[in-house]
Write a protein that holds these residues in place. Structure first.
Motif, PDB file in Angstrom:
ATOM      1  N   UNK A 274      -6.760 -17.899   1.868  1.00 49.57           N
ATOM      2  CA  UNK A 274      -8.202 -17.819   2.131  1.00 49.57           C
ATOM      3  C   UNK A 274      -8.851 -19.171   1.881  1.00 49.57           C
ATOM      4  N   UNK A 275      -9.785 -19.549   2.780  1.00 46.68           N
ATOM      5  CA  UNK A 275     -10.482 -20.827   2.655  1.00 46.68           C
ATOM      6  C   UNK A 275     -11.797 -20.749   3.407  1.00 46.68           C
ATOM      7  N   UNK A 276     -12.869 -21.168   2.732  1.00 44.58           N
ATOM      8  CA  UNK A 276     -14.203 -21.207   3.347  1.00 44.58           C
ATOM      9  C   UNK A 276     -14.587 -19.887   4.015  1.00 44.58           C
ATOM     10  N   UNK A 277     -14.239 -18.791   3.377  1.00 42.84           N
ATOM     11  CA  UNK A 277     -14.609 -17.489   3.894  1.00 42.84           C
ATOM     12  C   UNK A 277     -13.722 -16.955   5.001  1.00 42.84           C
ATOM     13  N   UNK A 278     -12.718 -17.737   5.395  1.00 45.18           N
ATOM     14  CA  UNK A 278     -11.773 -17.299   6.421  1.00 45.18           C
ATOM     15  C   UNK A 278     -10.478 -16.816   5.769  1.00 45.18           C
ATOM     16  N   UNK A 279      -9.925 -15.741   6.314  1.00 43.77           N
ATOM     17  CA  UNK A 279      -8.552 -15.347   6.014  1.00 43.77           C
ATOM     18  C   UNK A 279      -7.645 -15.965   7.071  1.00 43.77           C
TER      19      UNK A 279
ATOM     20  N   UNK B 161       2.965 -11.120  -0.516  1.00 42.74           N
ATOM     21  CA  UNK B 161       1.909 -10.575  -1.365  1.00 42.74           C
ATOM     22  C   UNK B 161       0.769 -11.580  -1.407  1.00 42.74           C
ATOM     23  N   UNK B 162      -0.440 -11.111  -1.118  1.00 44.42           N
ATOM     24  CA  UNK B 162      -1.621 -11.976  -1.123  1.00 44.42           C
ATOM     25  C   UNK B 162      -2.570 -11.513  -2.223  1.00 44.42           C
ATOM     26  N   UNK B 163      -3.004 -12.456  -3.059  1.00 45.50           N
ATOM     27  CA  UNK B 163      -3.937 -12.185  -4.144  1.00 45.50           C
ATOM     28  C   UNK B 163      -5.324 -12.639  -3.707  1.00 45.50           C
ATOM     29  N   UNK B 164      -6.200 -11.703  -3.420  1.00 47.47           N
ATOM     30  CA  UNK B 164      -7.542 -12.047  -2.946  1.00 47.47           C
ATOM     31  C   UNK B 164      -8.407 -12.495  -4.114  1.00 47.47           C
ATOM     32  N   UNK B 165      -9.516 -13.181  -3.791  1.00 48.42           N
ATOM     33  CA  UNK B 165     -10.370 -13.710  -4.857  1.00 48.42           C
ATOM     34  C   UNK B 165     -11.184 -12.633  -5.562  1.00 48.42           C
ATOM     35  N   UNK B 166     -11.174 -11.396  -5.057  1.00 46.17           N
ATOM     36  CA  UNK B 166     -11.837 -10.293  -5.750  1.00 46.17           C
ATOM     37  C   UNK B 166     -10.884  -9.535  -6.669  1.00 46.17           C
ATOM     38  N   UNK B 167      -9.652 -10.038  -6.796  1.00 50.36           N
ATOM     39  CA  UNK B 167      -8.678  -9.427  -7.671  1.00 50.36           C
ATOM     40  C   UNK B 167      -7.768  -8.418  -7.004  1.00 50.36           C
ATOM     41  N   UNK B 168      -8.060  -8.030  -5.776  1.00 49.59           N
ATOM     42  CA  UNK B 168      -7.203  -7.069  -5.091  1.00 49.59           C
ATOM     43  C   UNK B 168      -5.939  -7.761  -4.564  1.00 49.59           C
ATOM     44  N   UNK B 169      -4.885  -6.979  -4.428  1.00 52.90           N
ATOM     45  CA  UNK B 169      -3.603  -7.511  -3.972  1.00 52.90           C
ATOM     46  C   UNK B 169      -3.190  -6.770  -2.703  1.00 52.90           C
ATOM     47  N   UNK B 170      -2.671  -7.555  -1.756  1.00 53.06           N
ATOM     48  CA  UNK B 170      -2.360  -7.008  -0.445  1.00 53.06           C
ATOM     49  C   UNK B 170      -0.911  -7.333  -0.067  1.00 53.06           C
ATOM     50  N   UNK B 171      -0.251  -6.319   0.456  1.00 56.33           N
ATOM     51  CA  UNK B 171       1.160  -6.405   0.829  1.00 56.33           C
ATOM     52  C   UNK B 171       1.260  -6.459   2.349  1.00 56.33           C
ATOM     53  N   UNK B 172       2.026  -7.438   2.834  1.00 56.70           N
ATOM     54  CA  UNK B 172       2.221  -7.583   4.274  1.00 56.70           C
ATOM     55  C   UNK B 172       3.706  -7.560   4.597  1.00 56.70           C
ATOM     56  N   UNK B 173       4.047  -7.037   5.759  1.00 54.68           N
ATOM     57  CA  UNK B 173       5.391  -7.201   6.308  1.00 54.68           C
ATOM     58  C   UNK B 173       5.343  -6.927   7.800  1.00 54.68           C
ATOM     59  N   UNK B 174       6.350  -7.463   8.501  1.00 52.43           N
ATOM     60  CA  UNK B 174       6.452  -7.116   9.912  1.00 52.43           C
ATOM     61  C   UNK B 174       6.965  -5.679  10.044  1.00 52.43           C
ATOM     62  N   UNK B 175       6.582  -5.019  11.141  1.00 52.34           N
ATOM     63  CA  UNK B 175       7.035  -3.647  11.393  1.00 52.34           C
ATOM     64  C   UNK B 175       8.146  -3.660  12.433  1.00 52.34           C
ATOM     65  N   UNK B 176       9.245  -2.960  12.114  1.00 56.04           N
ATOM     66  CA  UNK B 176      10.399  -2.927  13.009  1.00 56.04           C
ATOM     67  C   UNK B 176      10.381  -1.648  13.842  1.00 56.04           C
ATOM     68  N   UNK B 177      10.477  -1.809  15.159  1.00 59.02           N
ATOM     69  CA  UNK B 177      10.508  -0.681  16.089  1.00 59.02           C
ATOM     70  C   UNK B 177      11.923  -0.539  16.645  1.00 59.02           C
ATOM     71  N   UNK B 178      12.612   0.514  16.245  1.00 59.58           N
ATOM     72  CA  UNK B 178      14.006   0.700  16.658  1.00 59.58           C
ATOM     73  C   UNK B 178      14.137   1.254  18.077  1.00 59.58           C
TER      74      UNK B 178
END
Length: 536
Positions: free
Chosen positions: A198-203, A129-146
């Protein structure tokens, strides 16, 4: 200096989070209960276990989960007065499918009660879970291909089908908006374990690649927008030992970035310390920490240069590491287990052990066989040193050979050695050895001393010494001073990640502990007076 590994023994997939002056690391626990270990530090040098948050049936029930399934790769974060913990409960390892369910729990404090889980998705494992500086929250995971030839023990890159990104709505407690595949990984392949910062405008995106064996790596990429495209680090990998077979810390990968309050950068990673001659990591995957530097190109690098992790790393402040005891003796006179102990899978520990049915003893209630995926009475602690001795005293009077209890060096149902008190029709009560030396797929148990040796009535003292790759069992009756060896020297190295079918076949670590089973269904109890773990 920081001395690696900072969390020795089975402590993989370290997610690090700083709140003010406090640092927390969450690590995977797989089928061991309660779920997720969280350690705390204020100096990055000394770490203390402070919480296992997934502790009740409404949060976690792993009965039936195969070996090396359960809790994979938690991610710990903090925002708006709440700690967030995201994790996977994996229900299948072998075959083409993984059945990986991702959840989120929250708590205002690490040490307090954590919420019941909120379901997120099941598209793959290793969520964050990533908390962006604009208050939005983002969920990441790897995708499994069976739809690939990847299966447990032999991972193939096409199954690791990139890193997914989707927005998390904290009010609705649900994912929303489009799902985007933002990163396919490097040519090393097997991309998993995503973490954003996030740092210096980079993700910046760090991922784990190469599988969790000797080709493991932390790969780094960045983008000006959260959904990409992401460009690769000049070295592709931030941390890896894959090209240096002489490095002390092997299998380096899967970690997360953190900064000190004054801006000093560090990065966690998992690692393994193989034992010669077979390069088996008997302590499992451990947690390490590396000092980093930012260069003028706005890329992160290891402070020592290159990509190979160091054992000794500069700490952010001048602090002495606390000296750890070389001998720990635990009495069972409290209402809770000593903090280092866990059990397997079940959220109903009252079914398998008790600390109050007999004052001053740990009572194990004989349930299913050693190695069961459902209800196994095994209480154990991590092996944290390549050489150690474990001792216990047991009171147990079996009425049938289907009742057994004792002391075990345990990894999973395919990989364990145990000194066992049981009943033999002709010899009476005996002390014997059960051994399952990693012969997957059959998991055939062997009996190195046959029926064993007759044991007198009364309490019995049981011990085992592991000296690197060698294991020797000992026993003595109460009142006797001399320990007797039991059986030959056994191969302790099979009780490791690489034992059995190899480095990608299982993902936990060696434990030392007490067990009991009763396959007659009569629930025969065994009482244990104390437990000693001593570094040799």
């Amino acid at each position: 200096m920081i001395r690696n590994p900072i969390l020795p023994g089975f402590n993989p997939d370290p997610s690090i989070c700083r709140v003010g002056e406090d640092y927390y690391i969450a690590t995977s626990t797989f089928e061991w209960y309660p779920g997720v270990q969280i350690h705390h530090s204020r100096d990055l040098v000394n770490w203390t276990l402070v919480r296992r948050p997934l502790e009740r049936a409404s949060q976690l029930d792993m009965r039936g989960n195969p070996d090396s399934c359960g809790i994979w790769a938690p991610c710990l974060s903090y925002a708006n007065g709440l700690f967030y913990l995201v994790y996977t409960d994996v229900k299948r390892l072998d075959g083409n499918f993984k059945d990986a369910h991702n959840y989120i729990v929250t708590a205002p404090t690490i040490e307090g009660d954590w919420s019941d889980p909120v379901y997120a998705n099941s598209s793959g494992f290793d969520p964050s879970l990533f908390h962006d500086d604009d208050g939005r929250m983002w969920f990441l995971n790897m995708q499994w291909n069976h739809r690939t030839e990847s299966y447990g023990g032999a991972p193939k890159h096409p199954a690791f089908d990139g890193i997914l990104l989707q927005e998390w709505d904290p009010q609705a407690k649900a994912l929303k908006g489009p799902i985007k595949n933002i990163f396919a990984g490097s040519p090393l392949g097997l991309v998993e374990g995503p973490h954003l910062f996030k740092r210096n405008g980079w993700y910046y995106l760090t991922t784990a690649e190469g599988g969790t064996g000797y080709s493991h790596a932390v790969t780094m990429a960045r983008s000006r927008t959260i959904d990409g495209p992401y460009e690769m680090h000049p070295n592709i990998h931030l941390i890896t030992s894959k090209d240096d077979p002489d490095a002390v810390l092997q299998r380096a990968g899967h970690g997360q970035y953190v900064e000190t309050p004054d801006g000093q950068p560090y990065h966690t990673h998992l690692c393994g310390r193989p034992m010669p001659p077979s390069r088996r990591c008997t302590l499992g995957r451990e947690t390490a920490l590396q000092k980093c530097v930012w260069k003028d190109d706005d890329w992160l690098y290891l402070a020592q240069g290159g990509v190979v992790p160091d054992v000794d790393v500069p700490a952010p402040t001048d602090v002495e590491p606390a000296e750890k005891p070389r001998r720990i003796e635990r009495q069972f006179n409290e209402t809770k287990l000593p903090e280092e102990f866990q059990w397997l899978r079940t959220p109903h520990p009252e079914r398998i052990f008790s600390l109050d049915q007999r004052s001053g003893y740990l009572r194990l209630i004989g349930r299913e066989s050693i190695g069961s995926w459902f209800e196994q009475s095994l209480v154990a602690r991590r092996q944290e040193h390549h050489s150690f001795r474990a001792e216990t005293v047991i009171e147990f009077d079996p009425e049938t050979y289907q009742q057994a209890a004792g002391l075990s060096h345990y990894y999973n149902r395919h990989k364990f050695h145990a000194i066992v008190v049981t009943l033999h029709e002709k010899l009476g009560r005996v002390v014997t050895i059960f051994s399952c030396p990693g012969d997957f797929p059959h998991a055939r148990m062997i009996f190195p001393v046959g029926s064993g040796v007759a044991a007198p009535q009364g309490a019995l003292h049981l011990a085992m010494e592991i000296r690197e790759n060698d294991l020797q069992f000992f026993w003595r009756a109460t009142g006797e001073q001399q320990w007797q060896t039991l059986g030959p020297v056994l191969d302790a190295g099979v009780v490791s990640d690489e034992g059995g079918r190899g480095e990608h076949g299982s993902f936990t670590g060696a434990f030392a502990g007490m067990f009991a089973f009763d396959t007659s269904g009569r629930a025969k109890p065994a009482d244990f007076e104390h437990f000693v773990y001593e570094v040799l």
